[in-house]
Motif scaffolding. Structure first.
Motif, PDB file in Angstrom:
ATOM      1  N   LEU A  22       0.849  -1.174   0.000  1.00 22.46           N
ATOM      2  CA  LEU A  22       0.000   0.000   0.000  1.00 22.46           C
ATOM      3  C   LEU A  22       0.894   1.236   0.000  1.00 22.46           C
ATOM      4  O   LEU A  22       1.964   1.231   0.608  1.00 22.46           O
ATOM      5  CB  LEU A  22      -0.916   0.005   1.226  1.00 22.46           C
ATOM      6  N   PRO A  23       0.499   2.318  -0.669  1.00 20.45           N
ATOM      7  CA  PRO A  23       1.372   3.492  -0.789  1.00 20.45           C
ATOM      8  C   PRO A  23       1.611   4.192   0.542  1.00 20.45           C
ATOM      9  O   PRO A  23       0.819   4.052   1.490  1.00 20.45           O
ATOM     10  CB  PRO A  23       0.607   4.390  -1.769  1.00 20.45           C
ATOM     11  N   LEU A  24       2.672   4.947   0.591  1.00 16.36           N
ATOM     12  CA  LEU A  24       2.998   5.724   1.784  1.00 16.36           C
ATOM     13  C   LEU A  24       1.850   6.647   2.159  1.00 16.36           C
ATOM     14  O   LEU A  24       1.543   6.865   3.339  1.00 16.36           O
ATOM     15  CB  LEU A  24       4.272   6.542   1.525  1.00 16.36           C
ATOM     16  N   GLN A  25       1.157   7.210   1.156  1.00  9.22           N
ATOM     17  CA  GLN A  25       0.077   8.160   1.392  1.00  9.22           C
ATOM     18  C   GLN A  25      -1.168   7.519   1.987  1.00  9.22           C
ATOM     19  O   GLN A  25      -2.129   8.214   2.322  1.00  9.22           O
ATOM     20  CB  GLN A  25      -0.299   8.861   0.078  1.00  9.22           C
ATOM     21  N   PHE A  26      -1.174   6.198   2.143  1.00  8.05           N
ATOM     22  CA  PHE A  26      -2.342   5.511   2.692  1.00  8.05           C
ATOM     23  C   PHE A  26      -2.694   6.036   4.080  1.00  8.05           C
ATOM     24  O   PHE A  26      -3.857   6.051   4.476  1.00  8.05           O
ATOM     25  CB  PHE A  26      -2.080   4.007   2.753  1.00  8.05           C
ATOM     26  N   LEU A  60       3.342  -3.568   5.487  1.00 11.22           N
ATOM     27  CA  LEU A  60       2.214  -2.699   5.782  1.00 11.22           C
ATOM     28  C   LEU A  60       2.639  -1.256   5.533  1.00 11.22           C
ATOM     29  O   LEU A  60       3.838  -0.960   5.456  1.00 11.22           O
ATOM     30  CB  LEU A  60       1.776  -2.883   7.236  1.00 11.22           C
ATOM     31  N   PRO A  61       1.696  -0.325   5.386  1.00 12.78           N
ATOM     32  CA  PRO A  61       2.068   1.081   5.167  1.00 12.78           C
ATOM     33  C   PRO A  61       3.060   1.570   6.213  1.00 12.78           C
ATOM     34  O   PRO A  61       2.881   1.343   7.411  1.00 12.78           O
ATOM     35  CB  PRO A  61       0.727   1.814   5.261  1.00 12.78           C
ATOM     36  N   PHE A  62       4.105   2.237   5.757  1.00 10.72           N
ATOM     37  CA  PHE A  62       5.199   2.681   6.620  1.00 10.72           C
ATOM     38  C   PHE A  62       4.699   3.535   7.779  1.00 10.72           C
ATOM     39  O   PHE A  62       5.166   3.424   8.911  1.00 10.72           O
ATOM     40  CB  PHE A  62       6.204   3.465   5.766  1.00 10.72           C
ATOM     41  N   LYS A  63       3.714   4.409   7.528  1.00 10.20           N
ATOM     42  CA  LYS A  63       3.184   5.328   8.534  1.00 10.20           C
ATOM     43  C   LYS A  63       1.822   4.880   9.051  1.00 10.20           C
ATOM     44  O   LYS A  63       0.976   5.701   9.397  1.00 10.20           O
ATOM     45  CB  LYS A  63       3.065   6.737   7.938  1.00 10.20           C
ATOM     46  N   ILE A  64       1.586   3.584   9.136  1.00  6.04           N
ATOM     47  CA  ILE A  64       0.279   3.090   9.538  1.00  6.04           C
ATOM     48  C   ILE A  64      -0.127   3.569  10.930  1.00  6.04           C
ATOM     49  O   ILE A  64      -1.315   3.697  11.243  1.00  6.04           O
ATOM     50  CB  ILE A  64       0.246   1.539   9.481  1.00  6.04           C
TER      51      ILE A  64
END
Length: 418
Positions: free
Chosen positions: A245-249, A268-272
């Motif tokens: 999933l993109p970083l912007q998720f 998983l998204p880096f900034k989840i």
């Protein structure tokens, strides 16, 4: 001339009496009518025009004089199918919503002409009760579960709030759906859709989106940066072919329920951890080797990570410390620590990307290219009330990546590693 929409008539005397309006509109047919039929040789004109509001409970409707009787029009949100007409007598505000935007614009233009006493370039309706069949056009839910039911020659009802088109063999997103401005729930499960349109953010009211059991291989960045940031609460991407999933998720800030089971996710998204409203997360049967460092910032009610290929924490850390720190590293840390705003029109785009992907040390500071990376074991109960077992052995622990901005931070937390 008629307009199908929701109407709420608000008396401006209520606040002075210490009363409140119920704050809810009713399905209605709003007609531009003649107060009286024209006499022989007389042309029907604005001098005989009125506004007739009919509902299911009151099919005969309520009439309002128009000529020189409108105090103000409020049309800021007309593109969203919303507008308000403020009358002088009686002192009420007629609030229109959930209307087709183009029909609403044409209707308001005719009402404005009638108010000014100009000729209305359209036929005026007659003062007769509205038939029950007129209200059947207010269809808010449509469920289609086979190809034969799918509409090819006609559009979807613009008033739809819930649309399901499953098992229809769709290979692409039907762009006609983008005109459904009132859509709250969209179910496109069990099809063969590979991509989403960049303009899907036009569905400004969308709260639930089900794309399960399709052929998605990636997820659109445009989706994450659209108006859905403020509306989307439930997203089902299970049974697709998504690898990342993109970083912007993490910009989908209102997301409450996320299902991404049975994909090919390797991360998983880096900034989840920035999804502060996320309460239900299911990412079972993927290929996740480790959880991102910000995963520990989540506060979930339910978590399912069963069937992933989690690796054992590595004994030795990855050391990428720079001594002394580069000017780029120092500048980046200063910008992020002091929360200085940045954008691609201020600094180069690649620097914005670097800042967006900066690592967070356990001390709360940030690091860009100079850090120590380690892996620790995390008990998933620390972020979720209910945890589905990670494996058949009854485990509830998973490896998580940790970053350290300096050697001292790593030494002070060395007891985390075995």
């Amino acid at each position: 001339m008629r307009l199908h929409c929701e109407v709420e008539v608000v008396s401006r005397h209520l606040p002075t009496l210490g009363l409140r309006n119920r704050g809810k509109g009713a399905r209605a047919v709003v007609s531009l009518c003649q107060l009286r039929p024209p006499e022989r040789g007389e042309r029907a004109g604005p001098h005989s025009a009125c506004l007739l509001i009919s509902t299911v409970k009151d099919k005969r409707g309520t009439r309002y004089q128009l000529k020189e009787n409108i105090e103000q029009f409020f049309t800021k949100f007309v593109d969203e199918g919303k507008a308000t007409v403020r009358l002088k007598e009686p002192p009420v505000d007629i609030c229109l919503s959930k209307a087709n935007s183009s029909s609403l614009k044409g209707f308001l233009s005719a009402v404005r002409l009638a108010h000014r006493g100009c000729d209305v370039n359209t036929s005026l309706s007659t003062l007769i009760p509205v038939k029950t069949s007129e209200f059947e056009k207010f269809k808010t839910k449509m469920v289609i579960t086979c190809k034969k039911q799918y509409p090819l020659s006609k559009n979807f009802p613009y008033s739809l709030e819930h649309l399901q088109t499953s098992y229809c063999g769709l290979v692409r997103f039907d762009t006609r759906m983008l005109s459904l401005k009132n859509l709250v729930k969209l179910d496109l499960s069990h099809n063969h859709i590979k991509n989403l349109p960049a303009t899907i953010g036009d569905l400004i009211q969308l709260q639930e989106l089900d794309l399960s059991d399709n052929c998605l291989e990636s997820f659109s960045v445009a989706f994450c940066q659209s108006t859905l940031q403020k509306s989307l609460r439930r997203l089902d991407l299970s049974k697709n072919k998504i690898k990342a999933l993109p970083l912007q998720f993490s910009q989908l800030q209102e997301l409450n329920d996320l299902k991404i089971d049975d994909n090919e996710l390797i991360q998983l998204p880096f900034k989840i951890g920035q999804l502060k409203n996320l309460r239900f997360l299911s990412a079972a049967r993927n290929k996740l080797p480790v959880l991102p460092s910000e995963f520990k910032n989540l506060s979930l009610e339910y978590l399912d990570l069963f069937g992933n290929t989690f690796e054992q924490p590595k004994a030795l850390p990855i050391i990428k410390l720079q001594v002394p720190l580069s000017l780029l590293e120092l500048s980046a840390r200063t910008i992020l620590y002091n929360r200085i705003p940045y954008a691609f029109h201020v600094i180069p785009f690649h620097l914005c990307q670097d800042l967006d992907t900066a690592k967070t040390c356990i001390c709360g500071r940030f690091c860009l290219q100079s850090f120590i990376q380690g892996t620790a074991t995390m008990n998933l109960h620390s972020v979720a009330h209910t945890v589905v077992l990670v494996d058949n052995m009854g485990g509830t622990e998973a490896p998580i990546t940790s970053y350290f901005c300096s050697l001292s931070c790593y030494v002070n937390s060395s007891d985390m590693f075995k």
